[in-house]
Design a protein around this motif. Sequence first.
Motif, PDB file in Angstrom:
ATOM      1  N   UNK A  12       0.816  -1.224   0.000  1.00 33.26           N
ATOM      2  CA  UNK A  12       0.000   0.000   0.000  1.00 33.26           C
ATOM      3  C   UNK A  12       0.845   1.268   0.000  1.00 33.26           C
ATOM      4  N   UNK A  13       2.148   1.097  -0.107  1.00 33.06           N
ATOM      5  CA  UNK A  13       3.016   2.258  -0.231  1.00 33.06           C
ATOM      6  C   UNK A  13       3.826   2.568   1.011  1.00 33.06           C
ATOM      7  N   UNK A  14       4.835   3.411   0.827  1.00 32.89           N
ATOM      8  CA  UNK A  14       5.765   3.750   1.899  1.00 32.89           C
ATOM      9  C   UNK A  14       5.120   4.615   2.985  1.00 32.89           C
ATOM     10  N   UNK A  15       4.377   5.644   2.579  1.00 30.11           N
ATOM     11  CA  UNK A  15       3.743   6.497   3.578  1.00 30.11           C
ATOM     12  C   UNK A  15       2.760   5.694   4.425  1.00 30.11           C
ATOM     13  N   UNK A  16       2.038   4.768   3.787  1.00 23.98           N
ATOM     14  CA  UNK A  16       1.090   3.931   4.518  1.00 23.98           C
ATOM     15  C   UNK A  16       1.808   3.100   5.578  1.00 23.98           C
ATOM     16  N   UNK A  17       2.984   2.560   5.236  1.00 25.09           N
ATOM     17  CA  UNK A  17       3.752   1.802   6.233  1.00 25.09           C
ATOM     18  C   UNK A  17       4.141   2.687   7.403  1.00 25.09           C
ATOM     19  N   UNK A  18       4.558   3.903   7.109  1.00 19.87           N
ATOM     20  CA  UNK A  18       4.922   4.824   8.179  1.00 19.87           C
ATOM     21  C   UNK A  18       3.761   5.109   9.109  1.00 19.87           C
ATOM     22  N   UNK A  19       2.570   5.298   8.523  1.00 19.05           N
ATOM     23  CA  UNK A  19       1.375   5.561   9.335  1.00 19.05           C
ATOM     24  C   UNK A  19       0.981   4.322  10.144  1.00 19.05           C
ATOM     25  N   UNK A  20       1.115   3.142   9.537  1.00 18.00           N
ATOM     26  CA  UNK A  20       0.832   1.907  10.271  1.00 18.00           C
ATOM     27  C   UNK A  20       1.776   1.763  11.461  1.00 18.00           C
ATOM     28  N   UNK A  21       3.044   2.089  11.260  1.00 19.45           N
ATOM     29  CA  UNK A  21       4.014   2.014  12.345  1.00 19.45           C
ATOM     30  C   UNK A  21       3.604   2.936  13.501  1.00 19.45           C
ATOM     31  N   UNK A  22       3.217   4.158  13.177  1.00 16.13           N
ATOM     32  CA  UNK A  22       2.787   5.096  14.210  1.00 16.13           C
ATOM     33  C   UNK A  22       1.550   4.590  14.945  1.00 16.13           C
ATOM     34  N   UNK A  23       0.649   3.953  14.202  1.00 19.16           N
ATOM     35  CA  UNK A  23      -0.584   3.446  14.805  1.00 19.16           C
ATOM     36  C   UNK A  23      -0.336   2.379  15.862  1.00 19.16           C
ATOM     37  N   UNK A  24       0.777   1.648  15.746  1.00 17.79           N
ATOM     38  CA  UNK A  24       1.075   0.581  16.715  1.00 17.79           C
ATOM     39  C   UNK A  24       2.210   0.992  17.659  1.00 17.79           C
ATOM     40  N   UNK A  25       2.488   2.299  17.701  1.00 15.35           N
ATOM     41  CA  UNK A  25       3.504   2.852  18.611  1.00 15.35           C
ATOM     42  C   UNK A  25       4.911   2.356  18.284  1.00 15.35           C
ATOM     43  N   UNK A  26       5.166   2.136  16.996  1.00 15.43           N
ATOM     44  CA  UNK A  26       6.508   1.791  16.529  1.00 15.43           C
ATOM     45  C   UNK A  26       7.195   3.053  16.024  1.00 15.43           C
ATOM     46  N   UNK A  27       8.518   3.032  16.045  1.00 15.50           N
ATOM     47  CA  UNK A  27       9.255   4.173  15.500  1.00 15.50           C
ATOM     48  C   UNK A  27      10.271   3.730  14.448  1.00 15.50           C
ATOM     49  N   UNK A  28       9.981   2.596  13.826  1.00 15.42           N
ATOM     50  CA  UNK A  28      10.716   2.105  12.667  1.00 15.42           C
ATOM     51  C   UNK A  28       9.911   0.953  12.087  1.00 15.42           C
ATOM     52  N   UNK A  29      10.367   0.409  10.963  1.00 10.38           N
ATOM     53  CA  UNK A  29       9.729  -0.782  10.404  1.00 10.38           C
ATOM     54  C   UNK A  29      10.652  -1.427   9.379  1.00 10.38           C
ATOM     55  N   UNK A  30      10.334  -2.676   9.067  1.00 14.39           N
ATOM     56  CA  UNK A  30      11.042  -3.437   8.041  1.00 14.39           C
ATOM     57  C   UNK A  30      10.069  -3.737   6.910  1.00 14.39           C
ATOM     58  N   UNK A  31      10.585  -3.864   5.685  1.00 13.86           N
ATOM     59  CA  UNK A  31       9.730  -4.173   4.535  1.00 13.86           C
ATOM     60  C   UNK A  31      10.538  -4.967   3.509  1.00 13.86           C
ATOM     61  N   UNK A  32       9.850  -5.792   2.736  1.00 17.68           N
ATOM     62  CA  UNK A  32      10.520  -6.482   1.639  1.00 17.68           C
ATOM     63  C   UNK A  32      10.700  -5.520   0.473  1.00 17.68           C
ATOM     64  N   UNK A  33      11.875  -5.547  -0.126  1.00 16.21           N
ATOM     65  CA  UNK A  33      12.170  -4.665  -1.250  1.00 16.21           C
ATOM     66  C   UNK A  33      11.464  -5.106  -2.526  1.00 16.21           C
TER      67      UNK A  33
END
Length: 277
Positions: A12-33
């Motif tokens: 769903x895109x990079x910004x979406x991952x960032x928002x998902x991370x914030x929603x679960x109180x994370x301050x980073x994330x990993x993703x498959x390239x």
Amino acid sequence: MLNIGCHLSVSKGFEHMGKEALDINANTFQFFTRNPRGGKAKAIDAEDVTALLKLTKENNFAQLLGHAPYTLNACSADENTREFAVQAMEDDLKRMELIPGNLYNFHPGSHVKQGIEVGINYIVAMLNSILKPEQTTKVLLETMAGKGTEVGSRFEELKEILDRVKLSDKMGVCLDTCHVYDAGYDIVNDLDGVLDKFDKIIGLNKLYAIHLNDSKNPFSSHKDRHEKIGEGSIGIEAITRIINHPKLKGIPFFLETPNELPGYAEEIKLLRSLYEE
């Protein structure tokens, strides 16, 4: 601060991952390239990347971690598989420069009965052909569990690769807690000893990321099956010691436990409650 995140889908895109991370109180994330079981990489939207960079800066994110596909095997006995590894990693690293200063992790691979030295030779050759002096991305070798003919279950194997890569300043290690425990490094009963051994052989200055996973299998099983935090053979007490160890402070932790987003949220909440500022 505990720098912690989980594996998120890039679909769903990079910004979406960032928002998902914030929603679960994370301050980073990993993703498959790219497709983890194939080889196709999704086209990147420049505006989406710009939005992610803005979000991560505004929210003081730790470094992000791109993960190479599982199909990438630089030391395969098959020439076409090795060629795919070179092409995929070279393309991945170009794409990672769109989010500069972050991390890229890959499994060293399996030598498929060619022998560990042959496997290491292929891995080193690939890295020396791909790495560029101008790149800002750190390329991380992941510690492996030692199943089959995997390269990288011993610290000495990772050291040999690191020592032979010409642009060594572009390289580092991602330590997977499930993998090292399954490989025979007793992080439950001798965490200090394992970290001292890592430091003596590789150097803790080369440790840039940690995959924080419990293990479904017992110590030294060489199986590599991740379990939810506190529900496996590593256990919550040992994991608490890991996230609070002074030698690991500041390093980003990435959950790869068998969870969906709500499960990751609960694990992050638990781990933050156990973290000693």
